[in-house]
Design a protein around this motif. Structure first.
Motif, PDB file in Angstrom:
ATOM      1  N   UNK A 139       0.781  -1.220   0.000  1.00 11.87           N
ATOM      2  CA  UNK A 139       0.000   0.000   0.000  1.00 11.87           C
ATOM      3  C   UNK A 139       0.819   1.280   0.000  1.00 11.87           C
ATOM      4  N   UNK A 140       0.165   2.427   0.306  1.00 12.85           N
ATOM      5  CA  UNK A 140       0.843   3.718   0.263  1.00 12.85           C
ATOM      6  C   UNK A 140       2.124   3.738   1.095  1.00 12.85           C
ATOM      7  N   UNK A 141       3.193   4.232   0.495  1.00 16.27           N
ATOM      8  CA  UNK A 141       4.517   4.330   1.105  1.00 16.27           C
ATOM      9  C   UNK A 141       5.099   2.974   1.499  1.00 16.27           C
ATOM     10  N   UNK A 142       4.478   1.889   1.032  1.00 13.93           N
ATOM     11  CA  UNK A 142       4.981   0.563   1.375  1.00 13.93           C
ATOM     12  C   UNK A 142       4.940   0.295   2.856  1.00 13.93           C
ATOM     13  N   UNK A 143       4.014   0.971   3.563  1.00 14.19           N
ATOM     14  CA  UNK A 143       3.998   0.930   5.027  1.00 14.19           C
ATOM     15  C   UNK A 143       3.206  -0.240   5.601  1.00 14.19           C
ATOM     16  N   UNK A 144       2.317  -0.838   4.780  1.00 16.44           N
ATOM     17  CA  UNK A 144       1.501  -1.928   5.290  1.00 16.44           C
ATOM     18  C   UNK A 144       0.376  -1.466   6.189  1.00 16.44           C
ATOM     19  N   UNK A 145      -0.002  -0.185   6.089  1.00 19.54           N
ATOM     20  CA  UNK A 145      -1.035   0.387   6.969  1.00 19.54           C
ATOM     21  C   UNK A 145      -2.300   0.655   6.162  1.00 19.54           C
ATOM     22  N   UNK A 167       0.545  -6.322   8.770  1.00 20.36           N
ATOM     23  CA  UNK A 167      -0.219  -5.138   8.372  1.00 20.36           C
ATOM     24  C   UNK A 167      -0.875  -4.530   9.599  1.00 20.36           C
ATOM     25  N   UNK A 168      -1.290  -3.279   9.459  1.00 21.45           N
ATOM     26  CA  UNK A 168      -1.968  -2.570  10.532  1.00 21.45           C
ATOM     27  C   UNK A 168      -3.292  -2.035  10.019  1.00 21.45           C
ATOM     28  N   UNK A 169      -4.367  -2.301  10.738  1.00 21.65           N
ATOM     29  CA  UNK A 169      -5.686  -1.756  10.422  1.00 21.65           C
ATOM     30  C   UNK A 169      -6.288  -1.240  11.720  1.00 21.65           C
ATOM     31  N   UNK A 179      -6.068  -3.847   1.106  1.00 15.30           N
ATOM     32  CA  UNK A 179      -7.209  -3.390   1.889  1.00 15.30           C
ATOM     33  C   UNK A 179      -8.033  -2.367   1.126  1.00 15.30           C
ATOM     34  N   UNK A 180      -9.340  -2.424   1.328  1.00 11.36           N
ATOM     35  CA  UNK A 180     -10.238  -1.337   0.964  1.00 11.36           C
ATOM     36  C   UNK A 180     -11.236  -1.231   2.109  1.00 11.36           C
ATOM     37  N   UNK A 181     -12.195  -0.347   1.986  1.00 13.58           N
ATOM     38  CA  UNK A 181     -13.120  -0.128   3.096  1.00 13.58           C
ATOM     39  C   UNK A 181     -13.932  -1.383   3.407  1.00 13.58           C
ATOM     40  N   UNK A 182     -13.725  -1.926   4.602  1.00 17.91           N
ATOM     41  CA  UNK A 182     -14.481  -3.092   5.048  1.00 17.91           C
ATOM     42  C   UNK A 182     -14.092  -4.386   4.373  1.00 17.91           C
ATOM     43  N   UNK A 183     -12.972  -4.391   3.622  1.00 21.99           N
ATOM     44  CA  UNK A 183     -12.582  -5.593   2.892  1.00 21.99           C
ATOM     45  C   UNK A 183     -11.079  -5.853   3.006  1.00 21.99           C
ATOM     46  N   UNK A 184     -10.737  -7.135   2.972  1.00 16.51           N
ATOM     47  CA  UNK A 184      -9.347  -7.556   2.893  1.00 16.51           C
ATOM     48  C   UNK A 184      -9.241  -8.526   1.714  1.00 16.51           C
ATOM     49  N   UNK A 244     -22.137  -4.929  -0.227  1.00 21.87           N
ATOM     50  CA  UNK A 244     -22.953  -4.340  -1.291  1.00 21.87           C
ATOM     51  C   UNK A 244     -22.383  -3.017  -1.789  1.00 21.87           C
ATOM     52  N   UNK A 245     -21.141  -2.710  -1.373  1.00 26.74           N
ATOM     53  CA  UNK A 245     -20.550  -1.440  -1.757  1.00 26.74           C
ATOM     54  C   UNK A 245     -19.495  -1.646  -2.819  1.00 26.74           C
ATOM     55  N   UNK A 246     -19.257  -0.591  -3.595  1.00 30.99           N
ATOM     56  CA  UNK A 246     -18.149  -0.594  -4.540  1.00 30.99           C
ATOM     57  C   UNK A 246     -16.862  -0.465  -3.771  1.00 30.99           C
ATOM     58  N   UNK A 247     -15.871  -1.235  -4.184  1.00 31.60           N
ATOM     59  CA  UNK A 247     -14.569  -1.173  -3.516  1.00 31.60           C
ATOM     60  C   UNK A 247     -13.988   0.218  -3.584  1.00 31.60           C
ATOM     61  N   UNK A 248     -13.408   0.674  -2.451  1.00 30.22           N
ATOM     62  CA  UNK A 248     -12.845   2.025  -2.411  1.00 30.22           C
ATOM     63  C   UNK A 248     -11.446   1.961  -1.871  1.00 30.22           C
TER      64      UNK A 248
END
Length: 604
Positions: A219-225, A535-537, A577-582, A600-604
């Motif tokens: 993910x962003x900056x290769x941070x795993x967050x 990873x961190x969530x 990761x996206x919102x509510x999904x792995x 039921x949501x589009x991936x974000x």
């Protein structure tokens, strides 16, 4: 006899005199009718010219006004775009320092929503205004042409050899109008065509990597967050509980999935083919498969632990980039069309090439390390994302590595951070200029670096964690190495930082926490083996073991295991990761694990 000779000549003359009055009357009548018709025609032509001239004047004023309005709205939209992105970036950078993370995330989402609304508003306005502008320009040109045509030829001067061209007096005005219209139209077209597209213009205008898309390895900056704190809980792969979808990937690979909006990308390869897969992130359908042509005699011999498809892809929302252990680098557009393919040469790497890609400001960046340090064969290359042509390239005094480069925001500037035996080196990602270097690591390096609180954190396998202050210039080996801790040194998994502690996970299951001053906080043995990086969530660590067990661990100064879930398949790739999904890549499938609200949501 004389009469006989005169009579034949006199009769025609008399007849002519007799009929002359009648012919003269008819001629006068015809002349009057012709004159009347010409007058009517002239009045009509004049009326049309007046209407056309008025129309041209109104269309010209309207065109100029619309261009000014379009330019003003473009500047306003650009300002809002940069402003929103700056605010979102600032909020994200402080996310893990804020106690109430849920409120902070809510604010980020509200900013993101406002940004999206402004983007779509400009998008709609620019396209409507551009279309209207071209219609107005068409009316202006047509009106000018009508006025020009109806003006007719200018009367010839006495003694001229031929009459002048039609509407010679209007010709300069006509020409000037066309030039002005052309300039205005070009300006409007440029402005209109630069309407921001969500997810694309933001990246280009801000000249920074995406902070809301899992666009690269970890993910962003290769941070795993994860930018989202919602974690799916209670899932079970073997029974499909909590599994939104799972999709089989035809060819094997250890690359991790990357995401952009509702598109998920991953690679696979065997000795017969190298492939790029694009999946619909909402339902798992494979939308297209990109085939990469590779010469059979150029296939390297690599161990199965690495394979031919170990590097993770990168995407900028316009194109998806992939590299394989063959040294073949490719770009596909979002519809699956091959845009370009470049061969960097077969890398000299004993375990197989595995460095993942980075995308930044229209560039795709490759850390192409190989051989021994003394060979001077390693390099970093930045290629233009649209054409595949090299923008800059620098040689590196390092040997083969399996780490991946990261982009880190240090102060207000971006740095490209790389780690390979024996150095940590930072570059300017736009130019390739070396910023600083520290000779602080050694060995066969696989764990990628991270950046946190102004420090670059790098791992020497089986030996130590090194922290280097990232604000130096030149050789900072003796001046900017902040501290070293020799209590842990993972050989594969990259480190993770939550803003307070650095977490290290080695393959044997030892989890180590070290604070940002270099002091050991705790060590805990977990009864599993690991290849995927942690990873961190939210406030939880997520660890995925080789046998497909996912652990939730509380972030903080004490080890606390919260839960375990079974994926049901071996796993060596790091999740996305996206919102509510792995999204997790197993040995054979991609799994989408979702919360109930996100199904039921589009991936974000």
């Amino acid at each position: 006899m004389a009469i006989g000779r005169i009579l034949p000549r006199a009769l025609p003359a008399a007849a002519a005199l007799h009929t002359a009055p009648e012919n003269t009357s008819e001629g006068a009548s015809l002349s009057h009718m012709t004159t009347s018709t010409e007058q009517d025609k002239n009045r009509l032509v004049t009326s049309i010219r007046v209407v056309a001239s008025s129309t041209a004047m109104v269309a010209g004023v309207f065109t100029v006004a619309l261009v000014i309005l379009l330019a003003a709205e473009f500047l306003r939209a650009s300002y809002l775009d940069v402003s929103y992105q700056s605010q979102i970036a600032s909020q994200r950078s402080r996310l893990h320092q804020i106690a109430d993370q849920d409120e902070a995330i809510r604010q980020i989402r509200q900013l993101d929503l406002s940004w999206r609304r402004s983007v779509f508003a400009w998008y709609r306005f620019s396209h409507l205004a551009s279309g209207t502008l071209f219609i107005a320009i068409g009316i202006l040109i047509l009106s000018i042409q009508i006025v020009d045509y109806l003006a007719g030829p200018t009367p010839a001067k006495p003694g001229a050899s031929r009459p002048p061209a039609r509407s010679a007096v209007l010709e300069p005005l006509h020409l000037a109008s066309l030039v002005a219209v052309g300039v205005l139209g070009a300006v409007a077209a440029v402005i209109g065509l630069q309407a921001p597209v969500p997810g694309l213009q933001a990246q280009a205008s801000a000249a920074q990597p995406s902070e809301r898309h899992w666009y690269r390895f970890r993910g962003p900056e290769g941070a795993g967050i994860s930018p989202y704190s919602e974690i799916p809980v209670g899932f079970d792969g073997p029974t499909n509980q909590g599994i939104l979808w799972k999709t089989a990937i035809p060819l094997p690979g250890h690359s991790s999935p990357v995401l952009w909006e509702d598109r998920l990308f991953v690679t696979g390869a065997d000795t017969n083919d190298c492939q790029v897969y694009c999946l619909d992130a909402n339902n798992g359908q494979i939308l297209w498969v990109g085939h990469v042509k590779v010469q059979p005699d150029r296939l390297p011999k690599v161990p199965a632990e690495t394979g031919l498809a170990a590097p993770t892809m990168a995407t900028d929302g316009r194109q998806a980039y992939a590299i394989f252990a063959t040294g073949d680098l490719v770009a596909f557009d979002m519809a699956g069309r091959l845009v370009w393919q470049v061969s960097l040469g077969l890398p000299d790497s004993p375990y197989g090439y595995a460095s993942s890609l980075e995308a930044f400001d229209g560039l795709v960046i490759v850390q192409f390390d190989q051989g021994q340090p003394e060979d001077r064969a390693s390099k970093v290359i930045a290629l233009d994302g649209r054409s595949g042509k090299a923008v800059w390239q620098v040689n590196r005094p390092v040997g083969a590595s399996w780490t991946s480069p990261i982009l880190a925001r240090i102060g207000t500037a971006w740095q490209l951070i790389t780690v390979a035996n024996p150095m940590i080196i930072a570059y300017d990602p736009r130019t390739g200029q070396e910023l600083w270097r520290a000779e602080a690591v050694a060995g066969d390096l696989a764990a990628s670096p991270i950046a946190a609180e102004g420090l670059v954190l790098a791992v020497q396998p089986y030996a130590k964690l090194v922290a280097v202050k990232a604000d130096g210039r030149g050789d900072v080996t003796k001046t900017h190495v902040a501290w070293e801790n020799d209590k842990a040194g993972p050989e594969v998994c990259s480190p993770l930082c939550d803003g307070r502690y650095v977490y290290l996970l080695d393959s044997s299951g030892m989890l180590t926490a070290i604070d940002l001053k270099g002091q050991l906080v705790y060590q805990q043995v977990i009864d599993l083996q690991f290849k995927a990086s942690p990873s961190l969530a939210g406030k939880e660590l997520l660890l995925i073991s080789e046998d497909g067990t996912m652990l939730r661990i509380a972030a903080g100064p004490e080890f606390k295991e919260l839960a375990r879930y079974q994926i049901g398949e071996e796993c060596t790739a790091s999740p996305a990761f996206s919102r509510g999904r792995i999204y997790i890549r197993g040995r054979q499938h991609i799994f989408c694990i979702a919360t109930k609200g996100s199904q039921d949501q589009t991936s974000q």
